[in-house]
Design a protein around this motif. Sequence first.
Motif, PDB file in Angstrom:
ATOM      1  N   TYR A 235      43.285  48.253  38.737  1.00 26.87           N
ATOM      2  CA  TYR A 235      42.511  47.020  38.756  1.00 26.87           C
ATOM      3  C   TYR A 235      42.404  46.454  40.172  1.00 26.87           C
ATOM      4  N   ALA A 236      43.440  46.669  40.982  1.00 26.12           N
ATOM      5  CA  ALA A 236      43.386  46.214  42.369  1.00 26.12           C
ATOM      6  C   ALA A 236      42.312  46.965  43.142  1.00 26.12           C
ATOM      7  N   GLU A 237      42.202  48.284  42.936  1.00 26.12           N
ATOM      8  CA  GLU A 237      41.155  49.065  43.592  1.00 26.12           C
ATOM      9  C   GLU A 237      39.778  48.547  43.203  1.00 26.12           C
ATOM     10  N   ILE A 238      39.586  48.273  41.916  1.00 24.24           N
ATOM     11  CA  ILE A 238      38.284  47.839  41.419  1.00 24.24           C
ATOM     12  C   ILE A 238      37.863  46.530  42.070  1.00 24.24           C
ATOM     13  N   GLN A 239      38.812  45.616  42.266  1.00 21.41           N
ATOM     14  CA  GLN A 239      38.479  44.314  42.846  1.00 21.41           C
ATOM     15  C   GLN A 239      38.433  44.344  44.375  1.00 21.41           C
ATOM     16  N   ALA A 240      39.398  45.016  44.982  1.00 19.80           N
ATOM     17  CA  ALA A 240      39.567  44.910  46.437  1.00 19.80           C
ATOM     18  C   ALA A 240      38.796  45.956  47.237  1.00 19.80           C
ATOM     19  N   MET A 241      38.520  47.118  46.639  1.00 20.39           N
ATOM     20  CA  MET A 241      37.919  48.210  47.414  1.00 20.39           C
ATOM     21  C   MET A 241      36.438  48.410  47.112  1.00 20.39           C
ATOM     22  N   ASN A 242      35.927  47.733  46.097  1.00 18.06           N
ATOM     23  CA  ASN A 242      34.501  47.822  45.799  1.00 18.06           C
ATOM     24  C   ASN A 242      33.783  46.748  46.610  1.00 18.06           C
ATOM     25  N   SER A 243      32.935  47.148  47.530  1.00 14.90           N
ATOM     26  CA  SER A 243      32.276  46.190  48.422  1.00 14.90           C
ATOM     27  C   SER A 243      31.324  45.253  47.687  1.00 14.90           C
ATOM     28  N   GLU A 244      30.951  45.608  46.458  1.00 15.13           N
ATOM     29  CA  GLU A 244      30.039  44.776  45.667  1.00 15.13           C
ATOM     30  C   GLU A 244      30.783  43.726  44.845  1.00 15.13           C
ATOM     31  N   ALA A 245      32.104  43.875  44.705  1.00 15.20           N
ATOM     32  CA  ALA A 245      32.851  43.051  43.750  1.00 15.20           C
ATOM     33  C   ALA A 245      32.897  41.580  44.158  1.00 15.20           C
ATOM     34  N   ALA A 246      33.000  41.288  45.441  1.00 19.54           N
ATOM     35  CA  ALA A 246      33.103  39.889  45.884  1.00 19.54           C
ATOM     36  C   ALA A 246      31.851  39.097  45.509  1.00 19.54           C
ATOM     37  N   ASP A 247      30.675  39.722  45.656  1.00 20.19           N
ATOM     38  CA  ASP A 247      29.433  39.036  45.295  1.00 20.19           C
ATOM     39  C   ASP A 247      29.389  38.738  43.806  1.00 20.19           C
ATOM     40  N   VAL A 248      29.881  39.659  43.002  1.00 20.40           N
ATOM     41  CA  VAL A 248      29.883  39.455  41.552  1.00 20.40           C
ATOM     42  C   VAL A 248      30.861  38.343  41.178  1.00 20.40           C
ATOM     43  N   ARG A 249      32.024  38.317  41.819  1.00 19.05           N
ATOM     44  CA  ARG A 249      32.980  37.233  41.546  1.00 19.05           C
ATOM     45  C   ARG A 249      32.403  35.883  41.977  1.00 19.05           C
ATOM     46  N   ALA A 250      31.577  35.882  43.022  1.00 17.81           N
ATOM     47  CA  ALA A 250      30.942  34.637  43.446  1.00 17.81           C
ATOM     48  C   ALA A 250      29.985  34.125  42.373  1.00 17.81           C
ATOM     49  N   VAL A 251      29.288  35.038  41.694  1.00 21.67           N
ATOM     50  CA  VAL A 251      28.425  34.641  40.583  1.00 21.67           C
ATOM     51  C   VAL A 251      29.267  34.052  39.453  1.00 21.67           C
ATOM     52  N   LEU A 252      30.406  34.686  39.173  1.00 20.55           N
ATOM     53  CA  LEU A 252      31.326  34.151  38.152  1.00 20.55           C
ATOM     54  C   LEU A 252      31.784  32.743  38.530  1.00 20.55           C
TER      55      LEU A 252
END
Length: 300
Positions: A235-252
């Motif tokens: 789960y850490a890889e999915i959140q921290a290493m995916n360059s797209e994840a921060a933008d999606v969390r910003a939408v959340l």
Amino acid sequence: VSILAFGAAGHMGLALKQLLSDRSVEFVGVDLQPPGVSEAPAAALDEPFAAFHICDASAPTPEVTSAVAASDIVVLTLPLTQAQAALTAIRSALREGALVVETSSVKAPASELTAIVPDGVEFFGINPLFAPALNWSGRPVLVTPYRSGPMATKFISWLRAAGADIAEVSPGDHDALLAKRQGAIHAAILAFGAVLAAEHSRGSQDGLPLHFGPPPYQLGLMLLARMLEASPHVYAEIQAMNSEAADVRAVLASALARMDGSTADVTHFIEALSALKQPLEPAAKACDDLFRAGPLLPKK
């Protein structure tokens, strides 16, 4: 066909061993410790490994290096940073025509490992979108080719024969898709877990058992419990290493901030999601069937 798996004692390594057990392959395992029966998927240990080496993947013993040189397929069922270290350590032993398979949850960073893989060696990534101990039949698996060839084609044919629903995507498309379809839901569930943890630490459950609540809450408990049973590194890889994840969390985060508005504001926000109702009808039916079947969690 001879296969060597680094991380063979983990859930993914054992699941692949089970999946390929009827393919007349010689399966060699490498890990820091032998597989424990408690960690093995059903039947994964029915057939013994052809050989099992206790070894750090980043510092292979001469026996492991020789086994790599003799292998048609080398599978890296390791976190991405460990996979990179292992690949760097074994690259000179990989034989021409062999296949390297990586199983990380993010593919854009994984694609950079192609620079380490020698010319003449095939390389591709797989990402089963489910816990590997589950039956693979009918379940989605994303395949990301970095350097294709006949051995990769054979490996994918084995996954198809097991009933897996295969989709081929580029590294960038993989990460963009899963930031939304995996990263977002994981982040939401973990945030829900933080709410529960704060409640638990204060002892403010008013004497009610943890399971006491409406069906969506109970479903959230089930999903959170399942995530907490798995390795946090995934789960850490999915959140921290995916360059797209921060933008999606910003939408959340933006959506959650809208809950601070008036009743009319929140109503408007929910109504704006109505375009999803029709495509979600099968999901609504499945959810209704699930909730009508009875309490999701038993009384304690």
